[in-house]
Design a protein around this motif. Structure first.
Motif, PDB file in Angstrom:
ATOM      1  N   ILE A  53     -48.632  -9.332   0.854  1.00  0.00           N
ATOM      2  CA  ILE A  53     -49.949 -10.008   0.454  1.00  0.00           C
ATOM      3  C   ILE A  53     -50.181  -9.485  -0.930  1.00  0.00           C
ATOM      4  N   ASP A  54     -49.972  -8.335  -1.337  1.00  0.00           N
ATOM      5  CA  ASP A  54     -50.023  -7.765  -2.754  1.00  0.00           C
ATOM      6  C   ASP A  54     -49.161  -8.663  -3.740  1.00  0.00           C
ATOM      7  N   LYS A  55     -47.994  -8.956  -3.292  1.00  0.00           N
ATOM      8  CA  LYS A  55     -47.315  -9.837  -4.287  1.00  0.00           C
ATOM      9  C   LYS A  55     -47.741 -11.248  -4.363  1.00  0.00           C
ATOM     10  N   THR A  56     -48.223 -11.726  -3.387  1.00  0.00           N
ATOM     11  CA  THR A  56     -48.676 -13.215  -3.475  1.00  0.00           C
ATOM     12  C   THR A  56     -49.926 -13.227  -4.341  1.00  0.00           C
ATOM     13  N   LEU A  57     -50.826 -11.974  -4.109  1.00  0.00           N
ATOM     14  CA  LEU A  57     -52.206 -12.087  -4.894  1.00  0.00           C
ATOM     15  C   LEU A  57     -51.963 -11.573  -6.255  1.00  0.00           C
ATOM     16  N   GLN A  58     -50.886 -10.958  -6.754  1.00  0.00           N
ATOM     17  CA  GLN A  58     -50.690 -10.135  -7.739  1.00  0.00           C
ATOM     18  C   GLN A  58     -51.252 -10.812  -9.137  1.00  0.00           C
ATOM     19  N   LYS A  59     -50.609 -11.987  -9.277  1.00  0.00           N
ATOM     20  CA  LYS A  59     -50.990 -12.841 -10.559  1.00  0.00           C
ATOM     21  C   LYS A  59     -52.634 -13.037 -10.446  1.00  0.00           C
ATOM     22  N   HIS A  60     -53.069 -13.602  -9.467  1.00  0.00           N
ATOM     23  CA  HIS A  60     -54.362 -14.021  -9.527  1.00  0.00           C
ATOM     24  C   HIS A  60     -55.311 -12.733  -9.630  1.00  0.00           C
ATOM     25  N   ASP A  61     -54.928 -11.733  -9.146  1.00  0.00           N
ATOM     26  CA  ASP A  61     -55.568 -10.446  -9.297  1.00  0.00           C
ATOM     27  C   ASP A  61     -55.874  -9.928 -10.550  1.00  0.00           C
ATOM     28  N   SER A  62     -54.568 -10.076 -11.065  1.00  0.00           N
ATOM     29  CA  SER A  62     -54.478  -9.465 -12.801  1.00  0.00           C
ATOM     30  C   SER A  62     -55.562 -10.303 -13.515  1.00  0.00           C
ATOM     31  N   GLU A  63     -55.813 -11.593 -13.037  1.00  0.00           N
ATOM     32  CA  GLU A  63     -56.408 -12.466 -13.784  1.00  0.00           C
ATOM     33  C   GLU A  63     -58.006 -12.651 -13.324  1.00  0.00           C
ATOM     34  N   GLY A  64     -58.181 -11.301 -12.552  1.00  0.00           N
ATOM     35  CA  GLY A  64     -59.806 -10.994 -11.955  1.00  0.00           C
ATOM     36  C   GLY A  64     -60.220 -12.354 -11.224  1.00  0.00           C
ATOM     37  N   ARG A  65     -59.315 -13.092 -10.314  1.00  0.00           N
ATOM     38  CA  ARG A  65     -59.623 -14.197  -9.496  1.00  0.00           C
ATOM     39  C   ARG A  65     -59.592 -13.723  -8.091  1.00  0.00           C
ATOM     40  N   ILE A  66     -59.546 -12.767  -7.540  1.00  0.00           N
ATOM     41  CA  ILE A  66     -59.453 -12.187  -6.224  1.00  0.00           C
ATOM     42  C   ILE A  66     -60.731 -11.296  -6.038  1.00  0.00           C
ATOM     43  N   ASP A  67     -61.454 -11.634  -4.648  1.00  0.00           N
ATOM     44  CA  ASP A  67     -62.486 -11.032  -4.072  1.00  0.00           C
ATOM     45  C   ASP A  67     -61.789  -9.666  -3.265  1.00  0.00           C
ATOM     46  N   ASN A  68     -61.904  -8.432  -4.334  1.00  0.00           N
ATOM     47  CA  ASN A  68     -61.007  -7.513  -3.412  1.00  0.00           C
ATOM     48  C   ASN A  68     -61.716  -6.951  -2.471  1.00  0.00           C
ATOM     49  N   GLU A  69     -63.112  -7.145  -2.268  1.00  0.00           N
ATOM     50  CA  GLU A  69     -63.926  -6.621  -1.207  1.00  0.00           C
ATOM     51  C   GLU A  69     -63.609  -7.262   0.156  1.00  0.00           C
ATOM     52  N   VAL A  70     -63.371  -8.597  -0.053  1.00  0.00           N
ATOM     53  CA  VAL A  70     -63.043  -9.542   1.221  1.00  0.00           C
ATOM     54  C   VAL A  70     -61.517  -8.980   1.396  1.00  0.00           C
ATOM     55  N   ARG A  71     -60.609  -8.859   0.435  1.00  0.00           N
ATOM     56  CA  ARG A  71     -59.224  -8.606   0.694  1.00  0.00           C
ATOM     57  C   ARG A  71     -59.182  -7.098   1.714  1.00  0.00           C
ATOM     58  N   ALA A  72     -59.964  -6.101   1.163  1.00  0.00           N
ATOM     59  CA  ALA A  72     -59.981  -4.964   1.942  1.00  0.00           C
ATOM     60  C   ALA A  72     -60.476  -5.084   3.242  1.00  0.00           C
ATOM     61  N   ARG A  73     -61.149  -5.756   3.356  1.00  0.00           N
ATOM     62  CA  ARG A  73     -61.738  -6.227   4.900  1.00  0.00           C
ATOM     63  C   ARG A  73     -60.751  -6.763   5.601  1.00  0.00           C
ATOM     64  N   LEU A  74     -59.940  -7.763   5.144  1.00  0.00           N
ATOM     65  CA  LEU A  74     -58.819  -8.527   5.977  1.00  0.00           C
ATOM     66  C   LEU A  74     -57.632  -7.750   6.032  1.00  0.00           C
ATOM     67  N   THR A  75     -57.246  -6.716   5.237  1.00  0.00           N
ATOM     68  CA  THR A  75     -56.146  -6.065   5.274  1.00  0.00           C
ATOM     69  C   THR A  75     -56.311  -4.679   5.951  1.00  0.00           C
ATOM     70  N   GLU A  76     -57.493  -4.474   6.326  1.00  0.00           N
ATOM     71  CA  GLU A  76     -57.745  -3.020   7.201  1.00  0.00           C
ATOM     72  C   GLU A  76     -56.849  -2.948   8.272  1.00  0.00           C
ATOM     73  N   ALA A  77     -56.874  -4.169   9.083  1.00  0.00           N
ATOM     74  CA  ALA A  77     -56.059  -4.001  10.327  1.00  0.00           C
ATOM     75  C   ALA A  77     -54.755  -3.611  10.112  1.00  0.00           C
ATOM     76  N   PHE A  78     -54.102  -4.082   9.106  1.00  0.00           N
ATOM     77  CA  PHE A  78     -52.728  -3.567   8.595  1.00  0.00           C
ATOM     78  C   PHE A  78     -52.556  -2.220   8.407  1.00  0.00           C
ATOM     79  N   ARG A  79     -53.903  -1.448   8.019  1.00  0.00           N
ATOM     80  CA  ARG A  79     -53.414   0.050   7.720  1.00  0.00           C
ATOM     81  C   ARG A  79     -53.883   0.924   9.029  1.00  0.00           C
ATOM     82  N   GLY A  80     -54.147   0.355  10.161  1.00  0.00           N
ATOM     83  CA  GLY A  80     -54.481   0.923  11.185  1.00  0.00           C
ATOM     84  C   GLY A  80     -53.380   1.202  12.061  1.00  0.00           C
ATOM     85  N   ASP A  81     -53.587   1.932  13.325  1.00  0.00           N
ATOM     86  CA  ASP A  81     -52.329   2.286  14.188  1.00  0.00           C
ATOM     87  C   ASP A  81     -52.342   1.494  15.549  1.00  0.00           C
ATOM     88  N   ALA A  82     -53.511   0.499  15.685  1.00  0.00           N
ATOM     89  CA  ALA A  82     -53.156  -0.248  16.916  1.00  0.00           C
ATOM     90  C   ALA A  82     -51.843  -0.636  17.266  1.00  0.00           C
TER      91      ALA A  82
END
Length: 271
Positions: free
Chosen positions: A223-252
């Motif tokens: 995900i980070d690699k896919t969004l990297q270019k757009h993120d560097s240009e300030g075109r990514i909503d990182n608040e939404v990104r954090a919500r969507l990636t939270e599940a991958f930081r869990g241990d379920a």
């Protein structure tokens, strides 16, 4: 092409029968199964794509109709629940193949226009929904198969099956990355992004729990690699990104995570 008329046709003649108040007798038709409705909608969408070409560029009304039909085809409700057991696998595969075909038809329509990239961005909410369905389909299939493996116990003879399961999860990483992009890229329609986010959250939670910790980390990296270019240009909503990636930081850890040797897994075959 009138959107309401198309949707009425796709649902069959049930509505017309209801309007026939002067009929001598009432004929009760059997309900159309959701999968049959989905297949009929796919046929209609395929017809729109077949008719489109650079010489017959689809107009805005056709594209809007295609978007709506594709979203109906990719309704997550059509994907059977994992706890329904292996007997639902044929229906699951049918629903998922239809959802994938909807993506193909939308791309075909876009390719018949002078600016396919622009059209695909306009159809993003439908494309995100078909992607969401494909991710959910894989998670449900893995869960069903893994429950059966856990029930009888995993043996060394299941090594090839486990490799296929790992490969399927690995193949989901680019799909998940594109889904997160569809929800976070600020160039896209905010209403479409909000809908994609709402629909993706429970699906990403489900697929994350199907992954081993290693695969969850690899998915975050993808995900980070896919969004990297757009993120560097300030075109990514990182608040939404954090919500969507939270599940991958869990241990379920659901059935396939356990089978593949994730946290809490027992009786699994090592890689």
């Amino acid at each position: 092409m009138d959107v309401v008329a198309l949707r009425t046709r796709l649902l069959g003649f049930t509505a017309l029968a209801a309007l026939a108040g002067t009929a001598q007798a009432t004929v009760t038709l059997p309900p159309v199964s959701p999968l049959l409705q989905q297949t009929e909608r796919l046929h209609a969408l395929t017809g729109l794509a077949d008719a489109a070409s650079p010489e017959n560029v689809p107009d805005r009304e056709t594209l809007v109709t295609a978007m709506m039909v594709a979203m109906d085809i990719a309704d997550p409700v059509l994907v059977p629940r994992a706890d329904a057991g292996p007997e639902v696998l044929p229906d699951l595969r049918t629903a998922c193949e239809n959802g994938h075909s909807a993506t193909v038809q939308l791309v075909r329509l876009a390719q018949a226009t002078p600016d396919p990239g622009d059209i695909l961005s306009r159809l993003s909410v439908a494309l995100d929904r078909t992607t969401n369905m494909q991710i959910l389909c894989a998670a449900r299939q893995l869960d069903i198969e893994s429950r059966e493996l856990l029930k009888r116990g995993v043996s060394p003879g299941d090594a090839a099956t486990l490799d296929d399961m790992r490969r399927l999860l690995d193949d989901l990483k680019p799909r998940i990355s594109m889904l997160v992009m569809g929800a976070t890229l600020t160039d896209l329609n905010p209403n479409s992004r909000a809908r994609t986010t709402a629909e993706a959250l429970p699906v990403l939670l489900e697929v994350a729990s199907a992954m081993t910790p290693e695969l969850r980390k690899e998915t975050l990296d993808a995900i980070d690699k896919t969004l990297q270019k757009h993120d560097s240009e300030g075109r990514i909503d990182n608040e939404v990104r954090a919500r969507l990636t939270e599940a991958f930081r869990g241990d379920a850890c659901s059935a396939s995570c356990k089978v593949l040797g994730g946290a809490g897994g027992t009786g699994s075959v090592g890689r």
